[in-house]
Design an enzyme around this catalytic site. Structure first.
Site, PDB file in Angstrom:
ATOM      1  N   ASP A 277       0.793  -1.232   0.000  1.00 34.75           N
ATOM      2  CA  ASP A 277       0.000   0.000   0.000  1.00 34.75           C
ATOM      3  C   ASP A 277       0.822   1.277   0.000  1.00 34.75           C
ATOM      4  OD1 ASP A 277       0.962  -0.432   2.533  1.00 34.75           O
ATOM      5  OD2 ASP A 277      -0.860   0.213   3.556  1.00 34.75           O
ATOM      6  N   GLU A 278       2.127   1.197  -0.221  1.00 36.48           N
ATOM      7  CA  GLU A 278       2.899   2.436  -0.316  1.00 36.48           C
ATOM      8  C   GLU A 278       4.123   2.253  -1.195  1.00 36.48           C
ATOM      9  OE1 GLU A 278       5.141   3.944   3.091  1.00 36.48           O
ATOM     10  OE2 GLU A 278       4.647   2.101   4.180  1.00 36.48           O
TER      11      GLU A 278
END
Length: 365
Positions: free
Chosen positions: A104-105
């Site tokens: 997610d990043e």
């Protein structure tokens, strides 16, 4: 020299947001990804749940006490991986210099981008909009001239944030930044810094380099540089694996030596299977222990020969465990990791306080 343009994209409450997107009845409600059972652990929490104090890695029992109407959802890792791939497809419209940090990043270097857009903030804005319109998810973005400041910027205005730290503003911004907000400074390090009179970027910048390296080892150089807005690390599209690990959350807290050794054996077997599958060898073994009260410790040892087999790893794991007082502090979780591959050359210390643990799926025993 061309000034770098770095973007850090961080999906807001990623797992929980995917669940709310795919289950409209959960929108606007406090959601936790994980098991609701007694030994369950929260893997992710929606912002509605966070308002009640629910956080990832919290026991399900505590989460439900804080938020009795919390909705638990079983994790779907394959779905999250698929959505992450879709997000990266959007990134690639602008640059191929993408360094994933997790599902997610990621960091993006858009100094030279495919669309010839001059301002990195405009690219970040377009990426956020595409993620919202195409995937119905929300991301926060930070923009600056290095990874440290881009990461800090992305955390400033969550959720759905967009923040730019310009070079001319960087030093003043860093001087006022609480030491807890520095990337790589966890609770234990922050506490130690407080005892040394370091509370923000300004007081950190006032510390001599030799003092910081004496107190924090190699990380002292990193803190010294960060306090001055210096971070030369490139965005690396190919991340070299530095460690492999696994951990088991136990069915019940244990403190009997025979039971602990049996569990350690199972973790070691799982670790060896992962090492074999990835053809990975390292010279350092790290033991992770989380106790019944959720406090945790790590113990490490290094050898002159690469670690790969159960015959090599289990005796060392037992030696590390021998220095842990678990009879008075029952164990909730055991983990092992192998790191420091022989071919590594010296690099700046990682900006985390634990090895790159690989959770066994999204299940908590």
């Amino acid at each position: 020299m061309t000034e770098r343009k770095i973007i850090h994209i961080d999906m807001d409450a990623f797992y929980a947001s995917v669940e709310q997107r795919d289950h409209p009845e959960l929108k606007g409600k406090p959601v936790a990804v994980g098991h609701a059972e007694k030994r369950g652990v929260v893997a992710a929490a929606s912002y509605e749940a966070r308002k009640y104090g629910v956080r990832s890695a919290m026991s399900s029992v505590k989460a439900l006490k804080l938020c009795p109407h919390l909705h638990f959802v079983e994790g779907r890792m394959e779905v999250y991986k698929e959505v992450s791939a879709q997000i990266h497809e959007i990134f690639h419209r602008y640059t191929d210099l993408i360094e994933p940090i997790s599902l997610d990043e990621a960091f993006l270097d858009v100094t030279e981008n495919k669309r010839g857009i001059e301002l990195a903030v405009d690219i970040a804005r377009e990426i956020k909009q595409s993620i919202r319109e195409e995937l119905h998810l929300v991301a926060s973005a930070g923009v600056s001239y290095n990874k440290f400041l881009a990461k800090v910027a992305s955390d400033l205005r969550k959720p759905d944030g967009l923040c730019t730290i310009h070079p001319a503003q960087a030093q003043e911004f860093i001087d006022h930044l609480p030491i807890e907000s520095f990337w790589g400074v966890g609770p234990a390090t922050a506490k130690k810094m407080h005892t040394l009179g370091i509370y923000n970027g300004r007081t950190l910048r006032e510390c001599p380099l030799d003092m910081l390296t004496r107190q924090f080892g190699k990380a002292g150089q990193t803190y010294y540089d960060f306090a001055r807005g210096i971070d030369h690390r490139p965005v690396e599209p190919t991340r070299i694996r530095k460690s492999i690990g696994c951990e088991h959350t136990l069915g019940k807290d244990i403190s009997v030596k025979s039971a602990v050794i049996i569990e350690l054996y199972h973790v070691a077997c799982e670790l060896c299977e992962r090492l074999e599958r990835k053809d990975f060898r390292g010279n350092t073994l790290t033991l992770k222990v989380k106790f019944h009260d959720f406090t945790q410790i790590t113990r490490s040892t290094s050898t002159g020969t690469p670690l790969h087999t159960l015959k090599e790893i289990l005796p060392l794991a037992k030696q590390l465990l021998a220095h842990v007082d678990y009879q008075n502090h029952p164990i909730r979780l055991l983990g092992l990791s192998v790191s420091n591959p022989k071919e590594d050359t010296p690099t700046p210390p990682p900006l985390t306080h634990a090895p790159e643990w690989i959770q066994l799926q999204l299940e908590f025993k």
